[in-house]
Design an enzyme around this catalytic site. Structure first.
Site, PDB file in Angstrom:
ATOM      1  N   CYS A 155       0.686  -1.300  -0.114  1.00  0.00           N
ATOM      2  CA  CYS A 155      -0.112   0.162   0.043  1.00  0.00           C
ATOM      3  C   CYS A 155       0.968   1.281  -0.022  1.00  0.00           C
ATOM      4  O   CYS A 155       0.243   2.410  -0.086  1.00  0.00           O
ATOM      5  CB  CYS A 155      -0.941   0.078   1.524  1.00  0.00           C
ATOM      6  SG  CYS A 155      -2.098  -1.507   1.172  1.00  0.00           S
ATOM      7  N   HIS A 295      -2.079   8.325   6.378  1.00  0.00           N
ATOM      8  CA  HIS A 295      -2.254   6.752   5.677  1.00  0.00           C
ATOM      9  C   HIS A 295      -3.716   6.572   5.966  1.00  0.00           C
ATOM     10  O   HIS A 295      -4.688   6.020   4.893  1.00  0.00           O
ATOM     11  CB  HIS A 295      -1.482   5.843   6.064  1.00  0.00           C
ATOM     12  CG  HIS A 295      -1.566   4.376   5.186  1.00  0.00           C
ATOM     13  ND1 HIS A 295      -1.573   4.441   3.867  1.00  0.00           N
ATOM     14  CD2 HIS A 295      -1.641   3.095   5.833  1.00  0.00           C
ATOM     15  CE1 HIS A 295      -1.451   3.199   3.564  1.00  0.00           C
ATOM     16  NE2 HIS A 295      -1.614   2.284   4.546  1.00  0.00           N
ATOM     17  N   GLU A 306      -0.552   5.158  13.895  1.00  0.00           N
ATOM     18  CA  GLU A 306      -0.140   6.300  13.050  1.00  0.00           C
ATOM     19  C   GLU A 306      -0.393   7.512  13.977  1.00  0.00           C
ATOM     20  O   GLU A 306       0.438   8.643  13.874  1.00  0.00           O
ATOM     21  CB  GLU A 306      -0.854   6.234  11.705  1.00  0.00           C
ATOM     22  CG  GLU A 306      -0.396   7.646  10.781  1.00  0.00           C
ATOM     23  CD  GLU A 306      -0.918   7.452   9.472  1.00  0.00           C
ATOM     24  OE1 GLU A 306      -0.418   8.431   8.464  1.00  0.00           O
ATOM     25  OE2 GLU A 306      -2.065   6.796   9.139  1.00  0.00           O
ATOM     26  N   LYS A 324      -9.007   8.527   2.548  1.00  0.00           N
ATOM     27  CA  LYS A 324      -9.816   7.270   2.476  1.00  0.00           C
ATOM     28  C   LYS A 324     -11.199   7.104   2.821  1.00  0.00           C
ATOM     29  O   LYS A 324     -11.670   6.408   2.549  1.00  0.00           O
ATOM     30  CB  LYS A 324      -8.883   6.112   3.103  1.00  0.00           C
ATOM     31  CG  LYS A 324      -7.337   5.895   2.334  1.00  0.00           C
ATOM     32  CD  LYS A 324      -6.665   4.697   3.017  1.00  0.00           C
ATOM     33  CE  LYS A 324      -5.375   4.541   2.248  1.00  0.00           C
ATOM     34  NZ  LYS A 324      -4.260   5.703   2.455  1.00  0.00           N
ATOM     35  N   HIS A 329      -9.784   2.477   0.089  1.00  0.00           N
ATOM     36  CA  HIS A 329      -8.356   2.207  -0.125  1.00  0.00           C
ATOM     37  C   HIS A 329      -7.712   1.628  -1.384  1.00  0.00           C
ATOM     38  O   HIS A 329      -8.259   0.377  -1.838  1.00  0.00           O
ATOM     39  CB  HIS A 329      -8.063   1.369   1.128  1.00  0.00           C
ATOM     40  CG  HIS A 329      -6.365   1.127   1.445  1.00  0.00           C
ATOM     41  ND1 HIS A 329      -5.419   1.821   0.664  1.00  0.00           N
ATOM     42  CD2 HIS A 329      -5.719   0.454   2.456  1.00  0.00           C
ATOM     43  CE1 HIS A 329      -4.350   1.415   0.947  1.00  0.00           C
ATOM     44  NE2 HIS A 329      -4.390   0.616   2.175  1.00  0.00           N
ATOM     45  N   PHE A 388       1.917  -3.554   3.967  1.00  0.00           N
ATOM     46  CA  PHE A 388       2.357  -5.150   4.355  1.00  0.00           C
ATOM     47  C   PHE A 388       3.631  -5.292   4.129  1.00  0.00           C
ATOM     48  O   PHE A 388       4.253  -4.633   3.200  1.00  0.00           O
ATOM     49  CB  PHE A 388       1.376  -5.838   3.603  1.00  0.00           C
ATOM     50  CG  PHE A 388      -0.106  -6.106   4.143  1.00  0.00           C
ATOM     51  CD1 PHE A 388      -0.467  -5.329   5.234  1.00  0.00           C
ATOM     52  CD2 PHE A 388      -1.020  -6.913   3.485  1.00  0.00           C
ATOM     53  CE1 PHE A 388      -1.956  -5.353   5.726  1.00  0.00           C
ATOM     54  CE2 PHE A 388      -2.439  -7.044   3.785  1.00  0.00           C
ATOM     55  CZ  PHE A 388      -2.591  -6.222   4.704  1.00  0.00           C
TER      56      PHE A 388
END
Length: 400
Positions: A155, A295, A306, A324, A329, A388
């Site tokens: 991502c 993010h 985060e 998002k 996403h 990831f």
């Protein structure tokens, strides 16, 4: 940045997408392709007709991710004012982010194999689903004969691509870089896998409210598709030809958690290294930052981790948002889409709202913009992307 192009779940084109982002109008809806699965909703690009956009003879040879990318490329090139019929193509590079390749094509051809045998499988299967081909097709579209590659950092792929593109420009190996990200991975198998991981929201009764970054009731992300393309040039070159400069990629930083395949390191130490590296690259400090495009995936652990890192670095004085909430996403395209949104926020002096944020998680001590856009003239913004494998990428975007 002299050219911008977007194809997102909330619009085909930069301006249509940006207006929906500012309005906080979320794109989640039930998806017929996912009917019968535990999660049957997504954020698709509504109204996208590849035959009309690209011509049927071209569209059927391309995976959807490449189709979206080419449409975004055309907008970005037109916006840049560059003429690809006269440029030196050998000095034009393409660096695009993509996480999962042609998932929809692969799934379709797997069904063909199972139902009709090997002779029913398309001879175009491999070039349609190989991740590298999305960059290859962009080069073919515009005659870019310089370095050509795809970055795959889950991502964070789109952000990694933009940072890599900037490094290519600084090295002197090219004069123009076409960069960004594209993803169209909403297939039944992939969504079933994400659902089994517990990564996706289960708010099926109201899919347009399912992506809710930093909200106390968040329960997972909503899968999306899309593409963003940016045209990067050195500032001196852009100004010499009289180009409009939307903004500048002034810093890039990257790191690895080296912690877990899917769960972020709760300490946030590696992400902090990436942020500080990007700021050092830009010759700036945390005190210079006005805005953070987070993010912000709408998952429990990611948002909490985060938020703690942002608070540790910037306190509660920066305006934070996650787009998002509107667009879901888009995986490998997300960072590139968010980079475009970040430069638009700088350009217009406004921070878009985080859609569906009704009750801020009490453990998140940030100034998260919600409900409505906030007029906030600013010159320095940070855009975060995490993937990831613990792969982190951060951009510092500044006004021209």
């Amino acid at each position: 940045m002299t050219g911008l192009g977007l194809v997102t779940p909330v619009g085909i084109g930069v301006e249509s997408s940006w207006r929906r982002v500012l309005a906080g109008e979320a794109a989640g809806s039930h998806d017929p392709l996912l009917a019968g699965l535990p999660v049957d909703f997504s954020c698709r690009v509504a109204g996208f007709d590849p035959d009309a956009a690209l011509g049927r003879s071209a569209a059927w040879r391309l995976d959807r991710s490449a189709q979206l990318a080419i449409v975004a490329l055309r907008e970005a090139l037109q916006d840049s004012g560059l003429d690809q019929t006269t440029w030196d193509g050998a000095r034009v590079a393409v660096v695009l982010g993509n996480a999962l390749g042609g998932v929809q094509t692969y799934e379709l051809q797997q069904r063909q194999l199972d139902s009709a045998g090997a002779r029913a499988v398309s001879p175009l299967l491999v070039p349609m689903c190989a991740p590298n081909m999305v960059a290859g097709h962009l080069a073919m579209e515009c005659g870019a004969g310089g370095p050509n590659l795809v970055t795959a950092t889950a991502c964070a792929s789109g952000t990694t691509a933009i940072g890599t593109a900037r490094d290519l420009l600084r090295s002197g190996r090219c004069d123009v870089v076409i960069t960004g990200g594209a993803e169209a991975a909403i297939g039944r198998t992939m969504i079933a896998g994400f659902a089994r991981m517990g990564a996706l929201s289960r708010r099926a009764s109201e899919p347009d409210a399912a992506s809710r970054p930093f909200d106390a009731g968040r329960d997972g992300f909503v899968a999306a598709e899309g593409a963003a393309v940016l045209v990067l040039e050195r500032v001196a070159d852009a100004r010499a030809r009289g180009a409009r400069v939307h903004g500048m990629i002034s810093g890039y930083g990257a790191s690895a958690d080296a912690h877990h395949a899917t769960t972020p390191d709760p300490s946030g130490d590696a992400v902090e290294r990436a942020v500080r590296s990007a700021l050092d690259d830009a010759g700036l400090t945390t005190a210079d930052v006005d805005h953070v495009n987070a993010h912000g995936t709408s998952t429990k652990i990611n948002d909490a981790t985060e938020a703690k890192l942002i608070q540790r670095l910037f306190g509660d004085r920066v305006a934070v948002t996650s787009t998002k909430g509107v667009m879901g996403h888009a995986l490998g395209a997300a960072g590139a889409i968010e980079a475009v949104c970040t430069v638009l926020a700088l350009r217009e002096g406004v921070v878009p709202p985080t859609a569906n944020l009704e009750t801020l998680d009490p453990e998140i001590e940030l100034d998260v913009v919600a409900k409505a856009p906030r007029l906030a003239p600013h010159r320095v913004a940070v855009s975060n992307s995490f993937g990831f494998g613990g792969q982190n990428a951060v951009l510092v975007v500044t006004a021209p």
